[in-house]
Design a protein around this motif. Structure first.
Motif, PDB file in Angstrom:
ATOM      1  N   PHE A  86       0.846  -1.187   0.000  1.00 11.13           N
ATOM      2  CA  PHE A  86       0.000   0.000   0.000  1.00 11.13           C
ATOM      3  C   PHE A  86       0.879   1.233   0.000  1.00 11.13           C
ATOM      4  O   PHE A  86       1.974   1.224   0.544  1.00 11.13           O
ATOM      5  CB  PHE A  86      -0.904   0.031   1.237  1.00 11.13           C
ATOM      6  CG  PHE A  86      -1.909  -1.084   1.284  1.00 11.13           C
ATOM      7  CD1 PHE A  86      -2.940  -1.155   0.372  1.00 11.13           C
ATOM      8  CD2 PHE A  86      -1.826  -2.057   2.260  1.00 11.13           C
ATOM      9  CE1 PHE A  86      -3.873  -2.173   0.428  1.00 11.13           C
ATOM     10  CE2 PHE A  86      -2.746  -3.079   2.324  1.00 11.13           C
ATOM     11  CZ  PHE A  86      -3.776  -3.137   1.397  1.00 11.13           C
ATOM     12  N   LYS A  87       0.368   2.305  -0.604  1.00 13.87           N
ATOM     13  CA  LYS A  87       1.085   3.572  -0.647  1.00 13.87           C
ATOM     14  C   LYS A  87       0.271   4.635   0.069  1.00 13.87           C
ATOM     15  O   LYS A  87      -0.952   4.525   0.183  1.00 13.87           O
ATOM     16  CB  LYS A  87       1.305   4.004  -2.097  1.00 13.87           C
ATOM     17  CG  LYS A  87       2.152   3.051  -2.894  1.00 13.87           C
ATOM     18  CD  LYS A  87       2.242   3.513  -4.327  1.00 13.87           C
ATOM     19  CE  LYS A  87       2.985   2.493  -5.165  1.00 13.87           C
ATOM     20  NZ  LYS A  87       2.951   2.839  -6.583  1.00 13.87           N
ATOM     21  N   ILE A  88       0.938   5.681   0.516  1.00  9.66           N
ATOM     22  CA  ILE A  88       0.251   6.793   1.161  1.00  9.66           C
ATOM     23  C   ILE A  88      -0.648   7.471   0.127  1.00  9.66           C
ATOM     24  O   ILE A  88      -0.233   7.720  -0.996  1.00  9.66           O
ATOM     25  CB  ILE A  88       1.265   7.783   1.748  1.00  9.66           C
ATOM     26  CG1 ILE A  88       2.006   7.123   2.908  1.00  9.66           C
ATOM     27  CG2 ILE A  88       0.594   9.065   2.201  1.00  9.66           C
ATOM     28  CD1 ILE A  88       3.085   7.947   3.518  1.00  9.66           C
ATOM     29  N   GLY A  89      -1.905   7.720   0.529  1.00  9.40           N
ATOM     30  CA  GLY A  89      -2.874   8.347  -0.352  1.00  9.40           C
ATOM     31  C   GLY A  89      -3.818   7.374  -1.031  1.00  9.40           C
ATOM     32  O   GLY A  89      -4.749   7.795  -1.703  1.00  9.40           O
ATOM     33  N   GLN A  90      -3.600   6.058  -0.872  1.00 14.14           N
ATOM     34  CA  GLN A  90      -4.492   5.077  -1.487  1.00 14.14           C
ATOM     35  C   GLN A  90      -5.749   4.885  -0.648  1.00 14.14           C
ATOM     36  O   GLN A  90      -5.679   4.884   0.575  1.00 14.14           O
ATOM     37  CB  GLN A  90      -3.804   3.718  -1.614  1.00 14.14           C
ATOM     38  CG  GLN A  90      -2.876   3.583  -2.770  1.00 14.14           C
ATOM     39  CD  GLN A  90      -2.364   2.167  -2.897  1.00 14.14           C
ATOM     40  OE1 GLN A  90      -2.035   1.535  -1.910  1.00 14.14           O
ATOM     41  NE2 GLN A  90      -2.286   1.685  -4.112  1.00 14.14           N
ATOM     42  N   PRO A  91      -6.903   4.684  -1.300  1.00 14.33           N
ATOM     43  CA  PRO A  91      -8.112   4.350  -0.552  1.00 14.33           C
ATOM     44  C   PRO A  91      -8.128   2.862  -0.209  1.00 14.33           C
ATOM     45  O   PRO A  91      -7.816   2.023  -1.055  1.00 14.33           O
ATOM     46  CB  PRO A  91      -9.243   4.716  -1.517  1.00 14.33           C
ATOM     47  CG  PRO A  91      -8.641   4.597  -2.873  1.00 14.33           C
ATOM     48  CD  PRO A  91      -7.187   4.928  -2.713  1.00 14.33           C
ATOM     49  N   VAL A  92      -8.439   2.536   1.045  1.00 12.74           N
ATOM     50  CA  VAL A  92      -8.474   1.144   1.502  1.00 12.74           C
ATOM     51  C   VAL A  92      -9.743   0.910   2.315  1.00 12.74           C
ATOM     52  O   VAL A  92     -10.377   1.854   2.794  1.00 12.74           O
ATOM     53  CB  VAL A  92      -7.245   0.790   2.366  1.00 12.74           C
ATOM     54  CG1 VAL A  92      -5.970   0.795   1.552  1.00 12.74           C
ATOM     55  CG2 VAL A  92      -7.120   1.715   3.548  1.00 12.74           C
ATOM     56  N   LEU A  93     -10.107  -0.355   2.469  1.00 14.09           N
ATOM     57  CA  LEU A  93     -11.202  -0.762   3.334  1.00 14.09           C
ATOM     58  C   LEU A  93     -10.608  -1.421   4.571  1.00 14.09           C
ATOM     59  O   LEU A  93      -9.598  -2.115   4.483  1.00 14.09           O
ATOM     60  CB  LEU A  93     -12.116  -1.764   2.611  1.00 14.09           C
ATOM     61  CG  LEU A  93     -12.822  -1.254   1.364  1.00 14.09           C
ATOM     62  CD1 LEU A  93     -13.564  -2.400   0.702  1.00 14.09           C
ATOM     63  CD2 LEU A  93     -13.771  -0.135   1.694  1.00 14.09           C
ATOM     64  N   GLU A  94     -11.250  -1.218   5.720  1.00 14.20           N
ATOM     65  CA  GLU A  94     -10.778  -1.812   6.967  1.00 14.20           C
ATOM     66  C   GLU A  94     -11.740  -2.911   7.401  1.00 14.20           C
ATOM     67  O   GLU A  94     -12.951  -2.743   7.378  1.00 14.20           O
ATOM     68  CB  GLU A  94     -10.691  -0.755   8.072  1.00 14.20           C
ATOM     69  CG  GLU A  94     -10.193  -1.329   9.379  1.00 14.20           C
ATOM     70  CD  GLU A  94     -10.249  -0.336  10.520  1.00 14.20           C
ATOM     71  OE1 GLU A  94      -9.761  -0.678  11.599  1.00 14.20           O
ATOM     72  OE2 GLU A  94     -10.796   0.767  10.349  1.00 14.20           O
ATOM     73  N   PHE A  95     -11.189  -4.053   7.805  1.00 13.86           N
ATOM     74  CA  PHE A  95     -11.989  -5.176   8.269  1.00 13.86           C
ATOM     75  C   PHE A  95     -12.336  -4.974   9.736  1.00 13.86           C
ATOM     76  O   PHE A  95     -11.453  -4.759  10.569  1.00 13.86           O
ATOM     77  CB  PHE A  95     -11.211  -6.486   8.094  1.00 13.86           C
ATOM     78  CG  PHE A  95     -11.996  -7.704   8.441  1.00 13.86           C
ATOM     79  CD1 PHE A  95     -12.971  -8.179   7.587  1.00 13.86           C
ATOM     80  CD2 PHE A  95     -11.764  -8.380   9.618  1.00 13.86           C
ATOM     81  CE1 PHE A  95     -13.694  -9.310   7.894  1.00 13.86           C
ATOM     82  CE2 PHE A  95     -12.479  -9.511   9.938  1.00 13.86           C
ATOM     83  CZ  PHE A  95     -13.451  -9.975   9.077  1.00 13.86           C
ATOM     84  N   GLN A  96     -13.633  -5.036  10.060  1.00 11.17           N
ATOM     85  CA  GLN A  96     -14.096  -4.878  11.440  1.00 11.17           C
ATOM     86  C   GLN A  96     -14.268  -6.256  12.062  1.00 11.17           C
ATOM     87  O   GLN A  96     -15.044  -7.067  11.569  1.00 11.17           O
ATOM     88  CB  GLN A  96     -15.427  -4.130  11.467  1.00 11.17           C
ATOM     89  CG  GLN A  96     -15.323  -2.697  11.025  1.00 11.17           C
ATOM     90  CD  GLN A  96     -14.487  -1.868  11.980  1.00 11.17           C
ATOM     91  OE1 GLN A  96     -14.545  -2.035  13.194  1.00 11.17           O
ATOM     92  NE2 GLN A  96     -13.708  -0.969  11.426  1.00 11.17           N
ATOM     93  N   THR A  97     -13.546  -6.515  13.144  1.00  7.92           N
ATOM     94  CA  THR A  97     -13.629  -7.818  13.795  1.00  7.92           C
ATOM     95  C   THR A  97     -14.697  -7.852  14.874  1.00  7.92           C
ATOM     96  O   THR A  97     -15.201  -8.911  15.201  1.00  7.92           O
ATOM     97  CB  THR A  97     -12.276  -8.188  14.425  1.00  7.92           C
ATOM     98  OG1 THR A  97     -11.893  -7.145  15.316  1.00  7.92           O
ATOM     99  CG2 THR A  97     -11.219  -8.364  13.361  1.00  7.92           C
ATOM    100  N   LYS A  98     -15.036  -6.695  15.431  1.00 10.49           N
ATOM    101  CA  LYS A  98     -16.026  -6.645  16.509  1.00 10.49           C
ATOM    102  C   LYS A  98     -17.229  -5.834  16.053  1.00 10.49           C
ATOM    103  O   LYS A  98     -17.150  -4.622  15.896  1.00 10.49           O
ATOM    104  CB  LYS A  98     -15.427  -5.998  17.753  1.00 10.49           C
ATOM    105  CG  LYS A  98     -14.261  -6.769  18.311  1.00 10.49           C
ATOM    106  CD  LYS A  98     -13.685  -6.085  19.520  1.00 10.49           C
ATOM    107  CE  LYS A  98     -12.486  -6.849  20.029  1.00 10.49           C
ATOM    108  NZ  LYS A  98     -11.861  -6.202  21.154  1.00 10.49           N
ATOM    109  N   LEU A  99     -18.324  -6.521  15.819  1.00  7.51           N
ATOM    110  CA  LEU A  99     -19.550  -5.849  15.406  1.00  7.51           C
ATOM    111  C   LEU A  99     -20.661  -6.264  16.356  1.00  7.51           C
ATOM    112  O   LEU A  99     -21.478  -7.115  16.051  1.00  7.51           O
ATOM    113  CB  LEU A  99     -19.901  -6.217  13.962  1.00  7.51           C
ATOM    114  CG  LEU A  99     -18.951  -5.703  12.897  1.00  7.51           C
ATOM    115  CD1 LEU A  99     -19.303  -6.273  11.543  1.00  7.51           C
ATOM    116  CD2 LEU A  99     -18.991  -4.194  12.840  1.00  7.51           C
ATOM    117  N   GLU A 100     -20.698  -5.675  17.534  1.00  5.62           N
ATOM    118  CA  GLU A 100     -21.710  -6.026  18.525  1.00  5.62           C
ATOM    119  C   GLU A 100     -23.045  -5.351  18.249  1.00  5.62           C
ATOM    120  O   GLU A 100     -24.092  -5.815  18.647  1.00  5.62           O
ATOM    121  CB  GLU A 100     -21.262  -5.661  19.944  1.00  5.62           C
ATOM    122  CG  GLU A 100     -20.076  -6.455  20.432  1.00  5.62           C
ATOM    123  CD  GLU A 100     -18.775  -5.705  20.302  1.00  5.62           C
ATOM    124  OE1 GLU A 100     -18.806  -4.478  20.071  1.00  5.62           O
ATOM    125  OE2 GLU A 100     -17.725  -6.335  20.410  1.00  5.62           O
TER     126      GLU A 100
END
Length: 90
Positions: free
Chosen positions: A10-24
């Motif tokens: 990954f490079k600075i400025g790239q759009p990414v998605l984050e995986f959520q492990t805790k979804l209460e």
């Protein structure tokens, strides 16, 4: 025998998605676990500091294994506006 996980670059400025492990808040097996795109603003080894679309930095660093590249329609990058303004003033 072991499984080799491919390196994610990954490079600075790239759009990414984050995986959520805790979804209460909304339990469910078929729930979407990848959150909306964030922008990478800083990196240290295999962890990344992320920025929201509103320009606010997340309070935590995210490991590379919890990120994937956002391949949808890319929202406007807030950093390109600042870079253009800086280059026009030179």
């Amino acid at each position: 025998m072991y499984c080799r996980i491919p390196d994610k670059q990954f490079k600075i400025g790239q759009p990414v998605l984050e995986f959520q492990t805790k979804l209460e808040a909304m339990p469910g097996k078929l729930q979407f676990r990848w959150t909306w795109p964030f922008w990478i603003i800083d990196t240290y080894k295999k962890t990344f500091q992320l920025n929201t679309l509103a320009g606010e930095a997340l309070p935590h660093w995210v490991n590379v294994f919890r990120l994937k590249l956002y391949r949808g329609t890319t929202p406007p990058n807030p950093f390109t506006k600042h870079q253009q303004i800086l280059t026009n003033h030179k």
